[in-house]
Scaffold this motif. Sequence first.
Motif, PDB file in Angstrom:
ATOM      1  N   TRP A   1      41.472  34.732  60.752  1.00 48.50           N
ATOM      2  CA  TRP A   1      40.665  34.949  59.543  1.00 48.50           C
ATOM      3  C   TRP A   1      41.546  34.841  58.296  1.00 48.50           C
ATOM      4  CZ3 TRP A   1      41.320  38.796  55.844  1.00 48.50           C
ATOM      5  CH2 TRP A   1      40.379  38.759  54.808  1.00 48.50           C
TER       6      TRP A   1
ATOM      7  N   ILE B   1      27.913  24.127  42.597  1.00 51.42           N
ATOM      8  CA  ILE B   1      28.747  24.254  43.796  1.00 51.42           C
ATOM      9  C   ILE B   1      28.585  23.019  44.703  1.00 51.42           C
ATOM     10  CG2 ILE B   1      27.105  25.770  45.030  1.00 51.42           C
ATOM     11  CD1 ILE B   1      30.854  26.317  45.067  1.00 51.42           C
TER      12      ILE B   1
ATOM     13  N   GLY C   1      28.016  30.792  46.387  1.00 49.43           N
ATOM     14  CA  GLY C   1      27.957  30.332  45.009  1.00 49.43           C
ATOM     15  C   GLY C   1      26.552  30.233  44.439  1.00 49.43           C
TER      16      GLY C   1
ATOM     17  N   VAL D   1      25.604  33.805  41.214  1.00 46.25           N
ATOM     18  CA  VAL D   1      25.661  33.348  39.824  1.00 46.25           C
ATOM     19  C   VAL D   1      24.241  33.270  39.248  1.00 46.25           C
ATOM     20  CG1 VAL D   1      26.243  31.387  38.350  1.00 46.25           C
ATOM     21  CG2 VAL D   1      27.832  32.117  40.132  1.00 46.25           C
TER      22      VAL D   1
ATOM     23  N   PHE E   1      24.183  44.134  40.174  1.00 46.30           N
ATOM     24  CA  PHE E   1      23.267  43.337  41.009  1.00 46.30           C
ATOM     25  C   PHE E   1      23.826  43.015  42.395  1.00 46.30           C
ATOM     26  CE2 PHE E   1      25.677  40.363  38.443  1.00 46.30           C
ATOM     27  CZ  PHE E   1      26.055  39.404  39.368  1.00 46.30           C
ATOM     28  N   VAL E   2      25.133  43.305  42.649  1.00 48.05           N
ATOM     29  CA  VAL E   2      25.601  43.365  44.055  1.00 48.05           C
ATOM     30  C   VAL E   2      25.929  44.844  44.275  1.00 48.05           C
ATOM     31  CG1 VAL E   2      27.142  42.401  45.810  1.00 48.05           C
ATOM     32  CG2 VAL E   2      26.664  41.077  43.738  1.00 48.05           C
TER      33      VAL E   2
ATOM     34  N   PHE F   1      32.874  42.486  41.938  1.00 47.52           N
ATOM     35  CA  PHE F   1      33.464  41.476  42.821  1.00 47.52           C
ATOM     36  C   PHE F   1      34.247  42.144  43.961  1.00 47.52           C
ATOM     37  CE2 PHE F   1      32.952  39.307  38.717  1.00 47.52           C
ATOM     38  CZ  PHE F   1      32.343  38.121  39.108  1.00 47.52           C
TER      39      PHE F   1
ATOM     40  N   LYS G   1      41.439  43.179  50.215  1.00 48.54           N
ATOM     41  CA  LYS G   1      41.587  41.966  51.014  1.00 48.54           C
ATOM     42  C   LYS G   1      40.297  41.159  51.145  1.00 48.54           C
ATOM     43  CE  LYS G   1      45.714  42.418  53.738  1.00 48.54           C
ATOM     44  NZ  LYS G   1      46.465  42.996  52.663  1.00 48.54           N
ATOM     45  N   ARG G   2      39.146  41.774  50.885  1.00 47.35           N
ATOM     46  CA  ARG G   2      37.870  41.057  50.984  1.00 47.35           C
ATOM     47  C   ARG G   2      37.285  40.735  49.616  1.00 47.35           C
ATOM     48  NH1 ARG G   2      35.764  38.772  55.756  1.00 47.35           N
ATOM     49  NH2 ARG G   2      36.822  39.826  57.425  1.00 47.35           N
TER      50      ARG G   2
ATOM     51  N   CYS H   1      36.038  39.133  46.295  1.00 47.65           N
ATOM     52  CA  CYS H   1      35.407  37.823  46.099  1.00 47.65           C
ATOM     53  C   CYS H   1      36.463  36.782  45.727  1.00 47.65           C
ATOM     54  CB  CYS H   1      34.377  37.937  44.989  1.00 47.65           C
ATOM     55  SG  CYS H   1      33.642  36.362  44.545  1.00 47.65           S
ATOM     56  N   ILE H   2      36.386  35.605  46.378  1.00 42.51           N
ATOM     57  CA  ILE H   2      37.362  34.563  46.024  1.00 42.51           C
ATOM     58  C   ILE H   2      36.806  33.618  44.955  1.00 42.51           C
ATOM     59  CG2 ILE H   2      38.553  34.621  48.255  1.00 42.51           C
ATOM     60  CD1 ILE H   2      37.072  32.088  49.061  1.00 42.51           C
ATOM     61  N   GLY H   3      35.539  33.844  44.566  1.00 40.11           N
ATOM     62  CA  GLY H   3      34.935  32.949  43.567  1.00 40.11           C
ATOM     63  C   GLY H   3      34.869  33.579  42.187  1.00 40.11           C
TER      64      GLY H   3
ATOM     65  N   GLU I   1      31.312  30.069  34.996  1.00 39.25           N
ATOM     66  CA  GLU I   1      29.919  29.595  35.063  1.00 39.25           C
ATOM     67  C   GLU I   1      28.997  30.479  34.239  1.00 39.25           C
ATOM     68  OE1 GLU I   1      27.890  28.235  38.693  1.00 39.25           O
ATOM     69  OE2 GLU I   1      29.809  28.528  39.679  1.00 39.25           O
TER      70      GLU I   1
HETATM   71  C1  HEM Z   1      32.543  37.916  48.644  1.00 42.56           C
HETATM   72  C2  HEM Z   1      30.561  39.203  44.401  1.00 42.56           C
HETATM   73  C3  HEM Z   1      30.347  34.514  43.094  1.00 42.56           C
HETATM   74  C4  HEM Z   1      32.700  33.291  47.148  1.00 42.56           C
HETATM   75  C5  HEM Z   1      31.960  38.633  47.632  1.00 42.56           C
HETATM   76  C6  HEM Z   1      31.685  40.054  47.696  1.00 42.56           C
HETATM   77  C7  HEM Z   1      31.158  40.422  46.505  1.00 42.56           C
HETATM   78  C8  HEM Z   1      31.063  39.239  45.683  1.00 42.56           C
HETATM   79  C9  HEM Z   1      30.741  41.827  46.098  1.00 42.56           C
HETATM   80  C10 HEM Z   1      31.905  40.949  48.920  1.00 42.56           C
HETATM   81  C11 HEM Z   1      33.255  41.562  48.914  1.00 42.56           C
HETATM   82  C12 HEM Z   1      33.395  42.598  49.992  1.00 42.56           C
HETATM   83  O1  HEM Z   1      32.761  42.514  51.046  1.00 42.56           O
HETATM   84  O2  HEM Z   1      34.137  43.577  49.770  1.00 42.56           O
HETATM   85  C13 HEM Z   1      30.306  38.035  43.696  1.00 42.56           C
HETATM   86  C14 HEM Z   1      29.658  38.000  42.404  1.00 42.56           C
HETATM   87  C15 HEM Z   1      29.589  36.672  42.031  1.00 42.56           C
HETATM   88  C16 HEM Z   1      30.206  35.895  43.098  1.00 42.56           C
HETATM   89  C17 HEM Z   1      29.168  39.209  41.630  1.00 42.56           C
HETATM   90  C18 HEM Z   1      29.009  36.040  40.793  1.00 42.56           C
HETATM   91  C19 HEM Z   1      28.781  36.617  39.661  1.00 42.56           C
HETATM   92  C20 HEM Z   1      30.994  33.783  44.061  1.00 42.56           C
HETATM   93  C21 HEM Z   1      31.228  32.356  43.998  1.00 42.56           C
HETATM   94  C22 HEM Z   1      31.893  32.004  45.152  1.00 42.56           C
HETATM   95  C23 HEM Z   1      32.069  33.231  45.919  1.00 42.56           C
HETATM   96  C24 HEM Z   1      30.792  31.436  42.869  1.00 42.56           C
HETATM   97  C25 HEM Z   1      32.406  30.698  45.648  1.00 42.56           C
HETATM   98  C26 HEM Z   1      32.058  29.551  45.321  1.00 42.56           C
HETATM   99  C27 HEM Z   1      32.826  34.438  47.911  1.00 42.56           C
HETATM  100  C28 HEM Z   1      33.352  34.451  49.269  1.00 42.56           C
HETATM  101  C29 HEM Z   1      33.324  35.801  49.702  1.00 42.56           C
HETATM  102  C30 HEM Z   1      32.747  36.558  48.594  1.00 42.56           C
HETATM  103  C31 HEM Z   1      33.823  33.253  50.078  1.00 42.56           C
HETATM  104  C32 HEM Z   1      33.770  36.367  51.044  1.00 42.56           C
HETATM  105  C33 HEM Z   1      35.156  36.958  50.960  1.00 42.56           C
HETATM  106  C34 HEM Z   1      35.634  37.560  52.282  1.00 42.56           C
HETATM  107  O3  HEM Z   1      34.826  38.001  53.103  1.00 42.56           O
HETATM  108  O4  HEM Z   1      36.858  37.594  52.479  1.00 42.56           O
HETATM  109  N1  HEM Z   1      31.576  38.153  46.393  1.00 42.56           N
HETATM  110  N2  HEM Z   1      30.615  36.763  44.081  1.00 42.56           N
HETATM  111  N3  HEM Z   1      31.537  34.288  45.224  1.00 42.56           N
HETATM  112  N4  HEM Z   1      32.489  35.716  47.537  1.00 42.56           N
HETATM  113 FE1  HEM Z   1      31.670  36.237  45.752  1.00 42.56          FE
END
Ligand code: HEM
Length: 485
Positions: free
Chosen positions: A103, A167, A286, A290, A349-350, A418, A422-423, A425-427, A434
């Motif tokens: 992972w 995206i 994505g 957003v 909102f998350v 976000f 370690k987990r 958000c990578i975006g 955006e």
């Molecule tokens: C995971 C928020 C946009 C890719 C997450 C998580 C949150 C989050 C809360 C979960 C983290 C956790 O479990 O502790 C957001 C918010 C966004 C956003 C608020 C927009 C305003 C994006 C975008 C991308 C993205 C644009 C990619 C194009 C990911 C990925 C994960 C993730 C791949 C999984 C990370 C993992 O499990 O290691 N995001 N996100 N996110 N996000 Fe975002």
Amino acid sequence: CLWVRNLRLKRRLPGPFAWPVVGNAMQLGQMPHITFSKLAKKYGNVYQIRLGCNNIVVLNGDTAIREALVQHSTEFAGRPNFVSFQSVSGGNSMTFSNYSKQWRTHRKIAQSTIRAFYSANSQTKKAFEQHVVAEATELIEAFLKLSADGQFFNPAHELTVAAANVICALCFGKRYGHDDMEFRALLASMDMFGETVGAGSLVDVMPWLQYFPNPVRSVYQSFKDLNKEFFTFVRDKVVEHRETFDPEVTRDMSDAIIQVIDKADSDTGLTEAHTEGTVSDLIGAGLDTVSTCLHWMLLLLAKYPNIQTRLQEQIDKVVGRDRLPSIEDKASLAYLDAVIYETMRYTSFVPLTIPHSTTSDVTIEGFHIPKDTVVFINQWSVNHNPLKWKDPHLFDPSRFLDENGALDKDLTNSVLIFSAGKRRCIGEQIAKVEVFLFSAILIHQCSFENNPSQDLSLDCSYGLTLKPLNYKISAKLRGELLNGA
Ligand code: HEM
């Protein structure tokens, strides 16, 4: 002293009485994050609930959450082995798989792909920004059509198409028209995704529900179907890329991921199926996030016209009326950033992250949590803590500005949306660009008005994201329509 510490370690985690079989499932209510915050007042920021056959630890408040996700980042980096998680991205999702060496490699690849297509250099940055500007101008045209003859419309679908196109342009080098019915239908079905993977979804904690007829089972069946449909769409595109792959020319993110996973010599354990899983993860993550953020912003701007007017005045002053706002204007548009952060804080909102699980035994705030415990992380509780935020239930963007009108960076860093550790958000970086560009351009070009016959409430549906319930607005053009060219 050691004796007291040992006693605390042995103390059972506090929490509400759990009924046999269902545990606390019936007490979660429509908005579990609010219930969890109320329970925190009674039991403290770290407590335990029971859902079906799972003991679940709920973490609330900045201190406990950061102690877990940052100080004990590896111990809290797991994901539970929920049945619903196995249907995502063809079963090869990075987002929904548990912590392991494989992972870690998978996440690094996804992260460096995003970096390569956004922050690698000024050219990639510009190209990304141009995609967003192009989508924002298409979005305005779609909004104006829907507002023709004084009509009011719900912006949800158009916003999802716009975010999906950004995206998809990155991943496939392809965008879809707002009137492409097949694409709209695919995105509309994905709307339900978050309801099943959001913390508190019942099929995951009572897996036996999937074996006899009941409403939860039918939701789960639709969830499996929509994941299959979405994954097939993504996989077909990746397969086309594989067939026309040229190692000398990286056309888009799909090519970049094919290059590092399919063509890798080293034994990472990752296969072609993971390539497809990664692309599907990026597109899935994505779209909804957003677009939901922009959805809330439009609702709040229609609800608070004074804030909208103040924003328009600031943007007009900085940008003028002869060109569209660009990312270079960001430093001069502190009030817009304040509105964005306040939208994130206020709506949260998350509200809970994707569920985590512990990878080994760990102690938080003196409480012992065994390995493989499911953990819910209540981001909403951090953003609504009255000790941190004055009147947390008021929408007040100016809380983020100092006396000189500059953005208070310490305060913006206190918003948790976000996640962390370690987990995390990578975006985040591309999402922030955006949201900034879309909203700057929308507000520069249009005014958004509420339908006077409707009382604009903030009611929403619960899932991985909170989505505003059906409401209608209209978009009015402010002056001449500009495009990004
Ligand atoms: C995971 C928020 C946009 C890719 C997450 C998580 C949150 C989050 C809360 C979960 C983290 C956790 O479990 O502790 C957001 C918010 C966004 C956003 C608020 C927009 C305003 C994006 C975008 C991308 C993205 C644009 C990619 C194009 C990911 C990925 C994960 C993730 C791949 C999984 C990370 C993992 O499990 O290691 N995001 N996100 N996110 N996000 Fe975002």
